[in-house]
Design a protein around this motif. Structure first.
Motif, PDB file in Angstrom:
ATOM      1  N   SER A 165       0.833  -1.207   0.000  1.00 44.67           N
ATOM      2  CA  SER A 165       0.000   0.000   0.000  1.00 44.67           C
ATOM      3  C   SER A 165       0.868   1.259   0.000  1.00 44.67           C
ATOM      4  O   SER A 165       0.551   2.244  -0.666  1.00 44.67           O
ATOM      5  N   ALA A 194       2.063   1.771  -3.409  1.00 42.24           N
ATOM      6  CA  ALA A 194       0.985   2.272  -4.273  1.00 42.24           C
ATOM      7  C   ALA A 194       0.766   3.770  -4.089  1.00 42.24           C
ATOM      8  O   ALA A 194       0.335   4.460  -5.025  1.00 42.24           O
ATOM      9  N   GLY A 195       1.074   4.298  -2.905  1.00 37.38           N
ATOM     10  CA  GLY A 195       0.868   5.724  -2.648  1.00 37.38           C
ATOM     11  C   GLY A 195       2.033   6.612  -3.022  1.00 37.38           C
ATOM     12  O   GLY A 195       1.894   7.841  -3.070  1.00 37.38           O
ATOM     13  N   VAL A 231      -1.142  11.991   0.919  1.00 39.12           N
ATOM     14  CA  VAL A 231      -1.776  10.682   0.821  1.00 39.12           C
ATOM     15  C   VAL A 231      -2.258  10.250   2.205  1.00 39.12           C
ATOM     16  O   VAL A 231      -1.502  10.334   3.184  1.00 39.12           O
ATOM     17  N   PHE A 278      -4.158   6.804   4.035  1.00 37.07           N
ATOM     18  CA  PHE A 278      -4.457   5.396   3.773  1.00 37.07           C
ATOM     19  C   PHE A 278      -5.779   5.046   4.443  1.00 37.07           C
ATOM     20  O   PHE A 278      -5.930   5.198   5.661  1.00 37.07           O
ATOM     21  N   THR A 313     -14.466   8.449  -0.485  1.00 33.11           N
ATOM     22  CA  THR A 313     -13.566   8.504  -1.629  1.00 33.11           C
ATOM     23  C   THR A 313     -14.320   8.817  -2.912  1.00 33.11           C
ATOM     24  O   THR A 313     -15.524   8.583  -3.027  1.00 33.11           O
ATOM     25  N   ARG A 331     -10.948   7.275  -9.329  1.00 33.16           N
ATOM     26  CA  ARG A 331      -9.530   6.915  -9.344  1.00 33.16           C
ATOM     27  C   ARG A 331      -8.735   7.887 -10.212  1.00 33.16           C
ATOM     28  O   ARG A 331      -9.152   8.251 -11.303  1.00 33.16           O
ATOM     29  N   ASP A 369      -2.615   8.277 -11.177  1.00 31.04           N
ATOM     30  CA  ASP A 369      -1.535   7.626 -10.435  1.00 31.04           C
ATOM     31  C   ASP A 369      -2.024   6.430  -9.618  1.00 31.04           C
ATOM     32  O   ASP A 369      -1.255   5.821  -8.866  1.00 31.04           O
ATOM     33  N   ALA A 375      -4.274   6.361  -7.146  1.00 29.41           N
ATOM     34  CA  ALA A 375      -4.918   6.705  -5.880  1.00 29.41           C
ATOM     35  C   ALA A 375      -6.353   7.157  -6.129  1.00 29.41           C
ATOM     36  O   ALA A 375      -6.736   7.505  -7.259  1.00 29.41           O
ATOM     37  N   VAL A 406      -5.357   5.984  -0.515  1.00 37.38           N
ATOM     38  CA  VAL A 406      -4.923   4.671  -0.997  1.00 37.38           C
ATOM     39  C   VAL A 406      -5.567   3.615  -0.097  1.00 37.38           C
ATOM     40  O   VAL A 406      -5.362   3.644   1.122  1.00 37.38           O
TER      41      VAL A 406
END
Length: 487
Positions: free
Chosen positions: A130, A133-134, A144, A146, A162, A165, A168, A170, A273
């Motif tokens: 994770s 991914a961020g 960012v 999580f 949220t 998407r 990138d 996120a 993320v």
């Protein structure tokens, strides 16, 4: 490079009586052999992607916890950690600001991975994935956060809403949502648009400082002033107490994150993320029960326990046996000086007990019977009118301060190891089963010159036995006279 930032300033009142103000939950080994601080510091072990490895960790902690934090980091193999001391608690936003200032002090601008010290993550690999991914969003200048993929409709956590998407990978951050009702929590989970708010963040140090300066300039200025006036104290960085005390107290969420969307002029995006890594904030005893192994009847236990006909309960013991019969949905916690019995559905209310203890001026809210010091620890095993008995353990190579007492005399008996004793003008060694008498008013010191822990029994007698009856002449650890402790 990624700089891990560990925020270790919480008090963990809902995990009383195990968690106390002077030894809060992050400094305890609740769910395994390592403390929560140690587990957090090791969470990025072996982390690397195509661009980023890890710089030394920055830890922001309460000044009272500094020696315990430093020793726990050392003993777990975390090398080169920088420890920044908060003179008073001001919540997570000022703590992160101090860490960001420390990270930029050498002229760099690393990516900060911000982790509370008191969380559990059972899947380290998933956690690191994770983080990876961020990284693209963080490198590009976003903040960012999580979000934890919810496993159930939970009313004890805040949520993050949220959006779509991004390129990138996120998700767009739409809003932070307070702890919901049960019905609302069910709606959140069913929608697929909401994640639990983990309190984990990642951003460049300069991005955080820019955002805070724009959105909370008073906090930014107070932190900057306190950091500019900081002094190095052995292995610790002490920020200026007066300047930091003037800092507003606020969380990362409220101080910055919730305001980013309304300030497009900053050109700083808030993104999310998703993370599914066995995360828990272990905010109360029911949350600890969630992450512990259980028997077929849903019981979790720690220490010496015997259960008969119990279901869905937690028995957490220390030195004494806990026997439970016919318990259902109950938490029992035993420590040497307090026992807690609480319905598992009411564990959030434990903090009310702590509040009452503080109101009544009872030390049980603040400290354990066993007290840790930079040289080792002591345990007050008995006391009465005009006397107190302590078990004292000194780590190899350590020594207490050179001191004297106005109101008490002391008898020392060595039960393990070798002691180097300063008693008035005499300095001598004592072995097992040997003893000495320290008269009232004598300058004295205890040291361990050996390679094994030194253990002694100390019997104090006198008209006043408080820990503030001390005149300190010399101290290896740089502690001030007004720290008032057995040293």
């Amino acid at each position: 490079m990624v700089t891990p930032v560990i925020l270790s300033g919480g008090s963990g009142t809902r995990l009383w009586p195990l968690s106390r103000e002077k030894q809060p939950k992050q400094l305890l080994a609740l769910s395994g052999p390592r403390t929560m601080l140690q587990e957090t510091a090791l969470r990025l072990g072996g982390f690397a992607d195509d661009q980023d490895g890890c710089d030394p960790t920055i830890v922001v902690c309460n000044a009272e916890h500094r020696f315990m934090a430093a020793e726990q980091l050392r003993s777990s193999g975390v090398a080169g950690a920088r420890i920044v001391l908060e003179p008073v608690g001001r919540n997570t936003a000022p703590a992160l600001t101090l860490a960001a200032l420390a990270a930029c002090a050498g002229g760099g601008d690393p990516i900060l991975l911000v982790m509370p010290a008191d969380h559990v993550v059972t899947d380290r690999d998933a956690f690191q994935l994770s983080v990876t991914a961020g990284l693209p969003a963080a490198r590009a200048g976003a903040v960012v956060t999580f979000g934890i993929v919810p496993s159930r409709p939970e009313t004890g956590y805040g949520y993050i809403r949220t959006g779509g998407r991004r390129d990138d990978g996120a998700l767009k951050l739409v809003a932070f949502v307070e702890k919901p009702s049960a019905d609302r929590a069910s709606e959140y989970v069913a929608s697929g648009q909401y994640l639990w708010n983990s309190g984990l963040f990642m951003m460049r140090a300069s991005v955080w400082l820019k955002a805070l300066a724009a959105l909370n300039p008073r906090m930014a200025q107070a932190c900057s002033t306190s950091f500019e006036r900081a002094e190095q104290d052995a292995d610790f960085l002490r920020v200026d107490a007066d300047a930091f005390a003037a800092c507003p107290s606020d969380s990362i969420d409220y101080a910055v994150m919730e305001k980013l969307a309304a300030h497009s002029d900053l050109c700083i995006d808030g993104v999310v993320v998703p993370m599914s890594a066995g995360w828990s904030d272990v905010g109360a005893w029911d949350a600890l029960w969630d992450v512990m192994e259980k028997d077929a009847a849903g019981n979790a236990s720690h220490g010496d326990t015997v259960l008969e006909g119990c279901e869905n309960s937690l028995l957490y013991g220390g030195a004494r046996l806990i026997a439970g019969v016919g318990l259902n949905n109950v938490v029992v916690v035993e420590t040497p000086d307090a026992v807690l019995v609480v319905d598992k559905s009411r564990t959030q209310d434990v903090k009310k007990i702590v509040t009452r203890l503080k109101t009544e001026g009872r030390a049980l809210a603040d400290s354990h019977r066993k007290i840790y010091r930079p040289w080792g620890w002591y345990d007050s095993i008995d006391f009465g009118e005009r006397f107190q008995v302590k078990r004292i353990v000194v780590t190899p190579g350590a020594k207490l301060s050179l001191q004297m007492h106005h109101h008490r005399a002391e008898h020392w008996i060595v039960v393990k190891g070798t002691a180097e004793v300063t008693n008035g003008e005499k300095v001598f060694l004592m072995s097992e089963n040997e003893s000495t008498y320290i008269p009232l008013g004598h300058v004295h010191r205890l040291a361990n010159p050996g390679k094994v822990p030194l253990e002694i029994i100390e019997v104090q007698s006198g008209t006043y036995l408080g820990e503030d009856d001390i005149v300190r002449f010399e101290d290896t650890y740089g502690r001030a006279q007004d720290e008032g402790e057995k040293t």
